[in-house]
Design an enzyme around this catalytic site. Structure first.
Site, short mmCIF file in Angstrom:
data_model
loop_
_atom_site.label_atom_id
_atom_site.label_comp_id
_atom_site.label_asym_id
_atom_site.label_seq_id
_atom_site.Cartn_x
_atom_site.Cartn_y
_atom_site.Cartn_z
N SER A 1 16.13 -9.29 -19.15
CA SER A 1 15.32 -7.78 -18.91
C SER A 1 16.47 -6.81 -18.95
CB SER A 1 14.71 -7.98 -17.56
OG SER A 1 14.40 -6.62 -17.50
N HIS B 1 13.81 -8.37 -23.41
CA HIS B 1 12.65 -7.91 -22.42
C HIS B 1 12.90 -6.51 -22.10
CE1 HIS B 1 9.36 -8.70 -20.14
NE2 HIS B 1 9.83 -8.00 -18.99
N ASP C 1 11.38 -3.23 -20.09
CA ASP C 1 10.43 -3.03 -19.16
C ASP C 1 10.25 -1.50 -18.89
OD1 ASP C 1 9.87 -5.43 -17.58
OD2 ASP C 1 12.05 -5.43 -17.23
N MET D 1 8.20 1.52 -17.47
CA MET D 1 7.50 1.95 -16.23
C MET D 1 7.25 3.42 -16.26
SD MET D 1 9.62 -0.21 -13.49
CE MET D 1 10.24 -1.68 -13.74
N HIS E 1 7.38 -4.90 -22.44
CA HIS E 1 6.33 -4.89 -21.17
C HIS E 1 5.91 -3.67 -20.91
CE1 HIS E 1 6.18 -6.84 -16.75
NE2 HIS E 1 4.93 -6.50 -17.14
N MET F 1 4.35 -1.54 -18.06
CA MET F 1 3.95 -1.17 -16.74
C MET F 1 3.44 0.12 -16.82
SD MET F 1 6.77 -3.43 -14.83
CE MET F 1 7.81 -3.44 -16.32
N MET G 1 3.42 -12.27 -13.69
CA MET G 1 4.08 -11.46 -12.80
C MET G 1 4.42 -12.69 -11.37
SD MET G 1 5.44 -8.93 -14.32
CE MET G 1 6.67 -8.46 -12.88
N GLY H 1 7.77 -3.44 -11.05
CA GLY H 1 8.47 -2.10 -10.64
C GLY H 1 10.12 -2.17 -10.40
N PHE H 2 10.61 -3.24 -10.04
CA PHE H 2 11.97 -3.42 -9.61
C PHE H 2 12.57 -4.80 -9.95
CE2 PHE H 2 9.70 -0.26 -6.75
CZ PHE H 2 10.48 0.69 -7.38
N GLY H 3 13.69 -4.91 -10.44
CA GLY H 3 14.31 -6.10 -10.39
C GLY H 3 14.86 -6.59 -9.11
N GLY H 4 15.50 -7.91 -9.16
CA GLY H 4 16.14 -8.18 -8.08
C GLY H 4 15.16 -8.67 -6.59
N ASP I 1 7.88 -13.57 -15.19
CA ASP I 1 8.69 -12.62 -14.84
C ASP I 1 8.91 -12.11 -13.63
OD1 ASP I 1 10.10 -10.15 -15.13
OD2 ASP I 1 8.64 -9.03 -16.35
N GLY I 2 10.25 -12.34 -13.24
CA GLY I 2 10.41 -11.91 -11.64
C GLY I 2 11.07 -12.78 -10.76
N GLY I 3 12.31 -12.74 -10.12
CA GLY I 3 12.83 -13.50 -9.18
C GLY I 3 13.43 -14.86 -9.86
N GLY J 1 16.50 -11.04 -15.15
CA GLY J 1 17.19 -9.55 -15.15
C GLY J 1 18.28 -9.82 -14.52
#
Ligand code: DX5
Ligand code: ZN
Length: 218
Positions: free
Chosen positions: A10, A35, A37, A39, A68, A70, A139, A144-147, A177-179, A199
């Protein structure tokens, strides 16, 4: 037949001021998709890229652009993202009223279609549109946010989605997607994921090619 696990870095975690360099690093690493993102500051509390920026990024990569969305009312923007260079478009089931119609519209544009679910959204909400989906994006953080930290009950949701797709005899891909990082990639792919979005873990990795090789060997 073992499934090949794909990696979609990402670019939300890339250095936005050096995007051409970052896109080249993704391609050189051997990763599979980019990817992207998107938003809108409404569906999620953050703002990122729109069609003009994606069109500019497009010139710097040959990899498929996995966009993606959002955003609220994604149906208003499908053609704009197609024209900007998207190869795959995924939008949220929570953000539109007629998902079946818009998934078909994405396919009619010649692109791969995807639906995505926030962590709390039940799988039954997409069961009746599954056959219009080339991919389902689960998800595993609040978008909304990476990390952010991977939400653990998602492992079971991935397993349930795998069963749902297989029982309908479909080839729909499962994307998560995420973490995600090497610490949990094995468990996520074993639960049934086909594509891992990464990401912060990807852009923090010193040896990106080694990371991609590890994911491909899962
Ligand atoms: C979050 C985005 C993700 C994000 C993942 O809203 O959809 O794609 O970039 O970032 P990491 O891998 O850092 O959780
Ligand atoms: Zn994403």
């Amino acid at each position: 037949m073992p499934r090949k696990i794909l990696l979609a870095p990402s670019i939300l975690s890339a250095d936005f001021a050096k995007m051409a360099v970052e896109l080249k690093a993704v391609e050189d690493s051997g990763a599979d998709w980019i990817h992207v993102d998107v938003m809108d500051g409404h569906f999620v509390p953050n703002l990122t890229f729109g069609p003009p920026l994606i069109k500019a990024f497009r010139k710097h990569s040959r990899l498929p652009f996995d966009v993606h969305l959002m955003i609220e009312n994604p149906e208003r923007w499908l053609e704009a993202y197609r024209d900007a260079g998207a190869d795959r478009i995924t939008f949220h089931i929570e953000a539109c009223r007629h998902a079946h119609r818009y998934l078909s519209a994405v396919r009619e544009m010649g692109l791969a279609s995807g639906i995505t679910l926030n962590p709390q959204t039940p799988l039954c909400s997409i069961e009746n549109v599954l056959e219009e989906c080339d991919q389902v994006l689960l998800m595993s953080v609040n978008p909304g946010f990476g990390g952010q930290k991977f939400i653990e009950p998602l492992i079971d949701k991935i397993r349930q989605l795998r069963i749902m797709i297989d029982s309908h005899g479909l080839k729909t891909l499962i994307q998560v997607d995420g973490g995600i990082g090497l610490q949990n990639a094995q468990r996520i792919s074993a639960a049934g994921a086909d594509i891992l979005v990464m990401g912060s873990a990807f852009f923090a990795a010193e040896d990106k090619s080694a990371l991609v090789r590890e994911v491909h060997s899962l």
